[in-house]
Enzyme design. Structure first.
Site, PDB file in Angstrom:
ATOM      1  N   HIS A  26       3.862-100.366-103.366  1.00 57.91           N
ATOM      2  CA  HIS A  26       2.947 -99.883-103.062  1.00 57.91           C
ATOM      3  C   HIS A  26       3.269 -99.451-101.221  1.00 57.91           C
ATOM      4  O   HIS A  26       4.027-100.215-100.419  1.00 57.91           O
ATOM      5  CB  HIS A  26       2.144-101.312-102.221  1.00 57.91           C
ATOM      6  CG  HIS A  26       0.513-101.235-102.435  1.00 57.91           C
ATOM      7  ND1 HIS A  26       0.158-100.461-101.271  1.00 57.91           N
ATOM      8  CD2 HIS A  26      -0.396-101.084-103.582  1.00 57.91           C
ATOM      9  CE1 HIS A  26      -1.334-100.693-101.002  1.00 57.91           C
ATOM     10  NE2 HIS A  26      -1.677-101.131-102.394  1.00 57.91           N
ATOM     11  N   ASP A  42      -2.629-103.289-110.080  1.00 59.70           N
ATOM     12  CA  ASP A  42      -2.938-103.149-111.448  1.00 59.70           C
ATOM     13  C   ASP A  42      -1.903-103.718-112.388  1.00 59.70           C
ATOM     14  O   ASP A  42      -2.419-103.179-114.119  1.00 59.70           O
ATOM     15  CB  ASP A  42      -2.569-100.891-111.273  1.00 59.70           C
ATOM     16  CG  ASP A  42      -3.752-100.564-110.813  1.00 59.70           C
ATOM     17  OD1 ASP A  42      -3.165-100.314-109.660  1.00 59.70           O
ATOM     18  OD2 ASP A  42      -4.365-101.119-110.521  1.00 59.70           O
TER      19      ASP A  42
HETATM   20  C1  SDX Z   1      -2.892 -98.294-106.505  1.00 62.64           C
HETATM   21  O1  SDX Z   1      -3.446 -97.021-101.799  1.00 62.64           O
HETATM   22  C2  SDX Z   1      -4.151 -98.402-101.594  1.00 62.64           C
HETATM   23  O2  SDX Z   1      -4.606 -98.844-101.694  1.00 62.64           O
HETATM   24  C3  SDX Z   1      -3.798 -98.025-103.098  1.00 62.64           C
HETATM   25  C4  SDX Z   1      -4.506 -99.663-103.737  1.00 62.64           C
HETATM   26  C5  SDX Z   1      -6.106 -99.804-104.550  1.00 62.64           C
HETATM   27  O3  SDX Z   1      -6.388-100.840-103.975  1.00 62.64           O
HETATM   28  O4  SDX Z   1      -6.841 -98.690-103.792  1.00 62.64           O
HETATM   29  O5  SDX Z   1      -3.828-100.389-104.039  1.00 62.64           O
HETATM   30  C6  SDX Z   1      -4.554 -99.112-105.736  1.00 62.64           C
HETATM   31  O6  SDX Z   1      -3.136 -97.390-106.499  1.00 62.64           O
HETATM   32  C7  SDX Z   1      -2.459 -99.399-106.129  1.00 62.64           C
HETATM   33  C8  SDX Z   1      -0.781 -98.343-106.951  1.00 62.64           C
HETATM   34  C9  SDX Z   1      -1.056 -98.430-108.085  1.00 62.64           C
HETATM   35  N1  SDX Z   1       0.683 -97.404-108.904  1.00 62.64           N
HETATM   36  C10 SDX Z   1       2.103 -97.808-109.487  1.00 62.64           C
HETATM   37  O7  SDX Z   1       1.411 -99.358-110.455  1.00 62.64           O
HETATM   38  C11 SDX Z   1       2.528 -96.589-110.147  1.00 62.64           C
HETATM   39  C12 SDX Z   1       3.810 -97.440-110.103  1.00 62.64           C
HETATM   40  N2  SDX Z   1       4.429 -96.891-108.540  1.00 62.64           N
HETATM   41  C13 SDX Z   1       4.719 -96.008-107.246  1.00 62.64           C
HETATM   42  O8  SDX Z   1       4.297 -94.638-108.365  1.00 62.64           O
HETATM   43  C14 SDX Z   1       4.628 -96.026-106.095  1.00 62.64           C
HETATM   44  O9  SDX Z   1       5.053 -97.412-105.969  1.00 62.64           O
HETATM   45  C15 SDX Z   1       2.869 -95.433-105.596  1.00 62.64           C
HETATM   46  C16 SDX Z   1       2.027 -94.363-105.688  1.00 62.64           C
HETATM   47  C17 SDX Z   1       2.235 -96.954-104.969  1.00 62.64           C
HETATM   48  C18 SDX Z   1       3.724 -96.029-104.252  1.00 62.64           C
HETATM   49  O10 SDX Z   1       4.644 -94.823-104.051  1.00 62.64           O
HETATM   50  P1  SDX Z   1       4.949 -94.268-101.849  1.00 62.64           P
HETATM   51  O11 SDX Z   1       4.555 -95.738-101.212  1.00 62.64           O
HETATM   52  O12 SDX Z   1       4.680 -92.826-102.118  1.00 62.64           O
HETATM   53  O13 SDX Z   1       6.643 -94.699-102.467  1.00 62.64           O
HETATM   54  P2  SDX Z   1       7.876 -93.898-103.005  1.00 62.64           P
HETATM   55  O14 SDX Z   1       6.870 -93.145-104.103  1.00 62.64           O
HETATM   56  O15 SDX Z   1       8.065 -92.904-101.728  1.00 62.64           O
HETATM   57  O16 SDX Z   1       8.091 -95.374-103.615  1.00 62.64           O
HETATM   58  C19 SDX Z   1       9.539 -95.830-102.877  1.00 62.64           C
HETATM   59  C20 SDX Z   1      11.187 -95.892-103.394  1.00 62.64           C
HETATM   60  C21 SDX Z   1      11.259 -94.329-104.388  1.00 62.64           C
HETATM   61  O17 SDX Z   1      12.471 -94.888-104.335  1.00 62.64           O
HETATM   62  P3  SDX Z   1      13.428 -93.431-103.257  1.00 62.64           P
HETATM   63  O18 SDX Z   1      13.204 -92.647-103.414  1.00 62.64           O
HETATM   64  O19 SDX Z   1      13.371 -94.134-101.805  1.00 62.64           O
HETATM   65  O20 SDX Z   1      14.654 -93.809-103.610  1.00 62.64           O
HETATM   66  O21 SDX Z   1      10.375 -96.988-104.137  1.00 62.64           O
HETATM   67  C22 SDX Z   1      10.639 -96.096-105.272  1.00 62.64           C
HETATM   68  C23 SDX Z   1      10.486 -94.821-105.670  1.00 62.64           C
HETATM   69  O22 SDX Z   1      11.578 -94.292-106.243  1.00 62.64           O
HETATM   70  N3  SDX Z   1       9.452 -97.146-106.369  1.00 62.64           N
HETATM   71  C24 SDX Z   1       9.573 -97.677-107.722  1.00 62.64           C
HETATM   72  C25 SDX Z   1       8.059 -97.288-108.178  1.00 62.64           C
HETATM   73  N4  SDX Z   1       7.824 -97.214-107.271  1.00 62.64           N
HETATM   74  C26 SDX Z   1       7.951 -96.981-105.940  1.00 62.64           C
HETATM   75  N5  SDX Z   1      10.900 -96.991-108.380  1.00 62.64           N
HETATM   76  C27 SDX Z   1      10.788 -97.682-109.665  1.00 62.64           C
HETATM   77  N6  SDX Z   1       8.781 -98.351-109.808  1.00 62.64           N
HETATM   78  C28 SDX Z   1       8.054 -98.213-109.372  1.00 62.64           C
HETATM   79  N7  SDX Z   1       6.997 -98.543-110.143  1.00 62.64           N
END
Ligand code: SDX
Length: 431
Positions: free
Chosen positions: A308, A366
């Site tokens: 998140h 989710d």
């Molecule tokens: C919702 O914003 C809100 O409030 C949203 C929400 C709401 O109520 O409106 O809470 C609802 O959208 C919840 C999130 C649902 N999405 C998912 O579950 C999809 C999987 N999660 C990711 O795509 C990600 O965690 C996000 C999109 C939720 C957050 O993305 P960020 O903040 O841009 O973080 P990032 O992608 O930069 O990740 C940081 C690091 C990365 O590694 P590095 O580049 O630092 O090496 O963490 C890793 C990412 O690769 N990472 C994951 C991961 N999520 C982040 N690695 C594996 N699995 C994951 N799920």
């Protein structure tokens, strides 16, 4: 609130720029950078806006470190335990918990506006039966400005109220019409004797050929999920509604833009992606393989439902929903739910893993919600529609707050240009 000054030394020009630092009532304060470009000729750079406050808001507060979520100051745990979705809608829209009379009046207004214009209902026949429900919902909500253009004066408080009640009342009916269209079943009209969640279940699962009794356990579980999904500060879809609304467009089009943004698998589309992921993993012995894939930089696979932007501790909503899963499955007699068992095991394994610990990746809202939707008989393709139904009140509340905010200007970010410098046109025969 007292403001302080934050000094910025521009090493290029040797100038010192004073930025006003302003505190919020709780949480991080802000540096007001509106004068920065004029005084330094430079923009701030913050792709994804992770460190940018786009507005002032008094609706929802999140503390990502403590795992806190409050709607108008009320902790979501207390609202989940004591309130109803419609009462939470009133709180988010008007800022205070309603008195008994206020709630009764609001409930009555919403119940009296659940039906759709019959011409709007016919729009669904324009979609193939296998159209994704989110595509249908986004399209039909966008069409609402064509049906209700008489009450879209965004500067008229009465019109803003009518819009709010109307879209809240009609979202479940639009969702149910989309679902019935995919099923090839007759559309079921809403019933005014049922509450918000009961009515949705009736419109989804009743058929004209026989009577249908809404299961109170399912209705209670749905109401809880709606409360937990109602609002979440300046998330992607809410920011989209604010951005679209800032141009002065009609509110239905702004909400349709929010629905489109919510659909993405990185956002609200994750609940559908979680169930597809769990079914793809299939069994506990395959979890390690997929956790390894999620950690592999060269593998685009991510653990859906994990991570998140704000929560770097547990997502309080996931904790509540995980607890509700147990209760709902027991109450509806589904003691065995392989998918729920798999989800629990996946969470246990992931949270023990260094990668997830270091990157502070926890289950988000989710991760477990789909287990309950599935147990209620709602198909995976409808999960994000359920999220949209609940989040509509958050979108509307933020849209209303933005419209009356004197600081509101049309959203128009700048950029760091890295393209070609000026060059002359070359005739095609000289290229
Ligand atoms: C919702 O914003 C809100 O409030 C949203 C929400 C709401 O109520 O409106 O809470 C609802 O959208 C919840 C999130 C649902 N999405 C998912 O579950 C999809 C999987 N999660 C990711 O795509 C990600 O965690 C996000 C999109 C939720 C957050 O993305 P960020 O903040 O841009 O973080 P990032 O992608 O930069 O990740 C940081 C690091 C990365 O590694 P590095 O580049 O630092 O090496 O963490 C890793 C990412 O690769 N990472 C994951 C991961 N999520 C982040 N690695 C594996 N699995 C994951 N799920």
């Amino acid at each position: 609130m007292s403001a302080k000054t934050f000094q910025l030394n521009d090493s290029e020009t040797g100038k010192t720029v004073d930025l006003e630092a302003r505190p919020g009532t709780v949480g991080p304060g802000v540096l007001d950078v509106r004068s920065l470009y004029a005084s330094t000729g430079k923009f701030t750079y913050d792709p994804g806006f992770a460190a940018t406050a786009s507005c002032e808001s008094g609706i929802t507060y999140i503390d990502g470190t403590k795992g806190l979520l409050m709607y108008r100051g009320y902790p979501v745990e207390q609202l989940a335990a004591n309130s109803s979705f419609l009462e939470v809608c009133y709180l988010l829209l008007y800022g205070e918990l309603p008195t008994g009379d206020e709630l009764a009046k609001f409930d009555d207004t919403v119940r009296m506006h659940t039906m759709l214009n019959e011409t709007m209902l016919r729009l669904f026949n324009g979609f193939h039966h296998d159209a994704h429900p989110m595509a249908m919902v986004a399209g039909v909500v966008g069409s609402m400005s064509a049906f209700y253009h008489d009450t879209t004066d965004i500067h008229d408080p009465r019109h803003r109220d009518i819009f709010a009640h109307r879209i809240l009342a009609k979202m479940p009916t639009i969702a149910a019409a989309a679902y019935k269209h995919t099923m090839g079943q007759a559309f079921m009209y809403p019933r005014n004797d049922l509450n918000y969640a009961e009515n949705l279940l009736h419109m989804f699962f009743a058929v004209p050929a026989e009577s249908y009794e809404v299961d109170p356990v399912s209705a209670e579980a749905l109401d809880l999920l709606f409360i937990l999904h109602a609002d979440h500060e300046q998330n992607c879809s809410t920011s989209t509604v604010r951005m679209a609304g800032s141009s002065g467009t009609n509110p239905y089009s702004a909400i349709a833009a929010g629905i489109a943004a919510l659909w993405g698998p990185a956002h609200g589309g994750a609940n559908e992606a979680v169930l597809n992921m769990l079914e793809h993993i299939g069994s506990v012995d395959r979890i390690e393989k997929y956790v390894a894939k999620a950690k592999d930089k060269d593998d685009p696979f991510r653990l859906m439902g994990f991570g998140h932007r704000v929560y770097k501790n547990h997502d309080p909503r996931a904790t509540i929903i995980r607890g509700a899963c147990h209760k709902v499955l027991e109450k509806i007699g589904r003691t065995d739910s392989p998918l729920f068992e798999l989800a629990l095991k996946l969470e246990e394994i992931a949270l023990r893993d260094e990668y997830f610990i270091e990157k502070k990746l926890y289950p988000n809202v989710d991760f477990y919600s789909g287990i309950i939707y599935r147990a209620l008989g709602i198909p995976t393709s409808m999960f994000t529609v359920m999220f949209a139904i609940a989040r509509t009140v958050g979108w509307v509340s933020h849209w209303r707050e933005m419209i009356v905010d004197p600081d509101t200007r049309i959203g128009r970010p700048r950029q760091l240009y890295i393209g070609p410098t000026a060059r002359d046109y070359v005739d095609v025969d000289k290229r």
